[in-house]
Design a protein around this motif. Sequence first.
Motif, PDB file in Angstrom:
ATOM      1  N   TYR A 324       0.980  -1.100  -0.073  1.00 51.89           N
ATOM      2  CA  TYR A 324      -0.041  -0.098   0.009  1.00 51.89           C
ATOM      3  C   TYR A 324       0.728   1.432   0.152  1.00 51.89           C
ATOM      4  CZ  TYR A 324      -3.582   3.059   1.852  1.00 51.89           C
ATOM      5  OH  TYR A 324      -4.509   4.271   1.921  1.00 51.89           O
ATOM      6  N   VAL A 325       2.029   1.192   0.445  1.00 50.87           N
ATOM      7  CA  VAL A 325       2.791   2.284   0.598  1.00 50.87           C
ATOM      8  C   VAL A 325       3.463   2.735  -0.455  1.00 50.87           C
ATOM      9  CG1 VAL A 325       5.304   2.863   1.193  1.00 50.87           C
ATOM     10  CG2 VAL A 325       3.925   2.052   3.230  1.00 50.87           C
ATOM     11  N   PHE A 326       3.875   1.449  -1.562  1.00 51.86           N
ATOM     12  CA  PHE A 326       4.247   1.759  -3.059  1.00 51.86           C
ATOM     13  C   PHE A 326       2.949   2.219  -3.603  1.00 51.86           C
ATOM     14  CE2 PHE A 326       7.666  -0.921  -1.526  1.00 51.86           C
ATOM     15  CZ  PHE A 326       8.678  -0.567  -2.163  1.00 51.86           C
ATOM     16  N   ALA A 372      -6.348  -1.146  -7.028  1.00 51.04           N
ATOM     17  CA  ALA A 372      -7.436  -2.123  -7.379  1.00 51.04           C
ATOM     18  C   ALA A 372      -7.365  -3.396  -7.063  1.00 51.04           C
ATOM     19  CB  ALA A 372      -8.151  -1.752  -8.880  1.00 51.04           C
ATOM     20  N   GLY A 373      -6.186  -3.828  -7.187  1.00 49.77           N
ATOM     21  CA  GLY A 373      -5.855  -5.316  -7.207  1.00 49.77           C
ATOM     22  C   GLY A 373      -5.907  -6.091  -8.520  1.00 49.77           C
ATOM     23  N   ILE A 374      -5.522  -5.477  -9.388  1.00 55.70           N
ATOM     24  CA  ILE A 374      -5.206  -6.216 -10.783  1.00 55.70           C
ATOM     25  C   ILE A 374      -3.887  -7.030 -10.879  1.00 55.70           C
ATOM     26  CG2 ILE A 374      -5.565  -5.877 -13.346  1.00 55.70           C
ATOM     27  CD1 ILE A 374      -7.440  -3.554 -12.836  1.00 55.70           C
ATOM     28  N   PRO A 375      -4.236  -8.380 -11.269  1.00 56.68           N
ATOM     29  CA  PRO A 375      -3.162  -9.318 -11.143  1.00 56.68           C
ATOM     30  C   PRO A 375      -1.583  -8.925 -11.380  1.00 56.68           C
ATOM     31  CG  PRO A 375      -4.991 -10.486 -11.860  1.00 56.68           C
ATOM     32  CD  PRO A 375      -5.395  -8.909 -11.816  1.00 56.68           C
ATOM     33  N   PRO A 376      -1.111  -8.470 -12.499  1.00 56.67           N
ATOM     34  CA  PRO A 376       0.379  -8.393 -12.282  1.00 56.67           C
ATOM     35  C   PRO A 376       0.936  -7.569 -11.250  1.00 56.67           C
ATOM     36  CG  PRO A 376      -0.486  -7.256 -14.470  1.00 56.67           C
ATOM     37  CD  PRO A 376      -1.808  -7.961 -13.767  1.00 56.67           C
ATOM     38  N   THR A 377       0.307  -6.577 -10.722  1.00 56.87           N
ATOM     39  CA  THR A 377       0.645  -5.744  -9.800  1.00 56.87           C
ATOM     40  C   THR A 377       0.752  -6.225  -8.345  1.00 56.87           C
ATOM     41  OG1 THR A 377      -1.239  -4.725  -9.505  1.00 56.87           O
ATOM     42  CG2 THR A 377       0.053  -3.740 -11.122  1.00 56.87           C
ATOM     43  N   ALA A 378       1.510  -5.678  -7.627  1.00 56.45           N
ATOM     44  CA  ALA A 378       1.567  -6.230  -5.982  1.00 56.45           C
ATOM     45  C   ALA A 378       0.288  -6.249  -5.462  1.00 56.45           C
ATOM     46  CB  ALA A 378       2.737  -5.644  -5.565  1.00 56.45           C
ATOM     47  N   GLY A 379      -0.590  -5.341  -5.680  1.00 51.39           N
ATOM     48  CA  GLY A 379      -1.737  -5.138  -4.856  1.00 51.39           C
ATOM     49  C   GLY A 379      -2.642  -6.394  -5.028  1.00 51.39           C
ATOM     50  N   PHE A 380      -2.554  -7.074  -6.088  1.00 51.49           N
ATOM     51  CA  PHE A 380      -3.388  -8.403  -6.245  1.00 51.49           C
ATOM     52  C   PHE A 380      -3.061  -9.172  -5.002  1.00 51.49           C
ATOM     53  CE2 PHE A 380      -3.314 -12.526  -7.836  1.00 51.49           C
ATOM     54  CZ  PHE A 380      -4.603 -12.949  -7.847  1.00 51.49           C
ATOM     55  N   PHE A 381      -1.635  -9.621  -5.046  1.00 51.37           N
ATOM     56  CA  PHE A 381      -1.229 -10.529  -3.922  1.00 51.37           C
ATOM     57  C   PHE A 381      -1.396  -9.994  -2.547  1.00 51.37           C
ATOM     58  CE2 PHE A 381       1.450 -10.971  -7.673  1.00 51.37           C
ATOM     59  CZ  PHE A 381       1.379 -12.183  -7.935  1.00 51.37           C
ATOM     60  N   LEU A 452       7.505  -6.414  -6.095  1.00 45.85           N
ATOM     61  CA  LEU A 452       7.171  -7.065  -4.661  1.00 45.85           C
ATOM     62  C   LEU A 452       6.294  -8.434  -4.920  1.00 45.85           C
ATOM     63  CD1 LEU A 452       6.566  -4.323  -2.057  1.00 45.85           C
ATOM     64  CD2 LEU A 452       8.399  -6.023  -2.334  1.00 45.85           C
ATOM     65  N   GLY A 453       5.443  -8.173  -5.790  1.00 39.43           N
ATOM     66  CA  GLY A 453       4.464  -9.364  -5.883  1.00 39.43           C
ATOM     67  C   GLY A 453       4.983 -10.784  -6.205  1.00 39.43           C
ATOM     68  N   PHE A 454       6.232 -10.674  -6.695  1.00 43.81           N
ATOM     69  CA  PHE A 454       6.910 -11.695  -7.163  1.00 43.81           C
ATOM     70  C   PHE A 454       8.190 -12.274  -6.234  1.00 43.81           C
ATOM     71  CE2 PHE A 454       5.271  -9.939 -10.951  1.00 43.81           C
ATOM     72  CZ  PHE A 454       4.370 -10.678 -11.439  1.00 43.81           C
TER      73      PHE A 454
END
Lengths: 469, 104
Positions: A324-326, A372-381, A452-454
């Motif tokens: 969330y910080v990022f 929003a949490g769309i997959p390739p980004t970390a927000g999804f994870f 970050l998500g990976f």
Amino acid sequence: MNEIFTLMKHELSLTLILFILLFLKLGKETWKAESTLGFISLLLLLNFLFGFVMNGTGSLFGDMFHTNATIAFEKNILNFGAFIISLQAFSWLKDHKHLPEFYMLMVSTLIGMFFMISSGNLLMFYLGLELSTIPLAALSNFDLLKRQSSEAAMKMILSSAFSSGILLFGISMMYGTTGTVSFSELPQHLDGSALQVFAFILLFTGFAFKMSVVPFHFWTADVYEGSPASVTSYLSVISKGAVIFVFVTVLYTVFKPMAEMWYHVLFLASVLTMVIGNLFAIRQNNLKRFLAFSSIAQVGFILIGISGSSQTGMASVIYFILIYVFSNLGAFGVVALVSALTGKENVNDYKGFYKTNPLLSWVLTISLFSLAGIPPTAGFFGKLFLLTAGAGKGNYLLITIAALNMIVSLYYYLRIVKAMFMDANEQPIEKLIIPFLPKIALFICVAGMIALGFVSDLYNYIYSLSFGM
Amino acid sequence: MNEIPLLHILFVSTALFFIGMYGFFTRRNIITMLMSIELILNSVNINFVAFNKYLYPDKLDGLFFAIFIIAIAAAEAAVAIAIIINLYRSHSSIDVEDADELKF
């Protein structure tokens, strides 16, 4: 003596920075604003890096102050966010008359948050909370001549003083029924009597005000809109994150005996927060106000993670706040830059933004996707882990409501993206020249959101630091 | 000497708390709202001192808490009044109804 230096090193290094800033202010002003800002950002970077070495575990001052690897990690996240914000504030502060004061107030709120996170006692917690909110009210008044800024600061100081009054009344009831204010002794005295439940509700109200959980969120949007954009990003990321860290720890350790009761409180609060935050975000036109409601909705998701009350719950909350910080700083970085250079903050002003400023549009788009949490980004994870933690309790109704809310949130996040990429505009915002420091900040944010998500090791590390109930 | 029962003191402090809350919600002058908050904080102080004296006389937690609350309340009032002065400069009024640019 040595112990004080190792255990309190986060606070001591910030205090050192505070003194350096004080001398910078008092000394003869021969420095240019650009070099001062660069120097301060360098100090904050060093402070962030220093946070990784020589971390100790232990407690000081009769268990008033304690620290361990988890707390050090949380402090590092906050340090990092403060560093990014100091980079982003460049274009706004470079013409500001009171440049060092901004950083003095910011660093002192950061010290307050660190003491709050490390507190082992309700008295210490209260002192840290006040040290972190009073200077923030002064910060939101930092555009001294703007009418909106002083209105925002007035709303902030009144609501935060009122909420700490309620919090204190709860603490006094808690003290009356248990006879102690120490975190380690409180759980043995909690028996769930009516007065203690009342005291807990008041305490929860105090926390909810600071986290802007829904029945207590009214100040959030006004303060976020009126404050200068850099202060808004500080409020929405750092100050909220710090309170959430403490909230998790306090719920999982101090209020463990009342777990069944607070689960219902969290359930109700998270549903209300998500639904109302989302519905109000749909109709906003000012971007700062829009991001305020989006951050209210995010807190609803965080509460789901907390309600899982397991090791996964705590790990997912810390991990989500890191992401969330990022993502939020990426979005606020663009908004702050545009607001400082052109003064435009409305969604309609962003129409045709891609034609003139492709780089900034991409950064804002990736940040909004991550929020929003769309997959390739970390927000999804981040969201995935939060919901997984919440599902551990077996309350699938809550998870379904959360999933539906994520779909609603897609609408308003994509509305901004559509305005930037697809809508035509006669007079789009002209091509902006991005200064060096904010550019670095934006690149760091984008890299963090994508990478970050990976990095699964990071989540495993956070998981090993967390504890459940 | 007859001691005042704890219940009476708690009644006073709770009444003070809700008077403060009522004042905060109904008054429109910012200074008066600030005074209402001080009432709330003072009711908390009474609570702490009374609990300490009657229930836990061997420890001093409550007294220290009350002293710290007084100090913090002073700091909070100082910042709040500075903000109010700045608000007065831009709005020429300290009525909350006049500060109405940010809404919905």
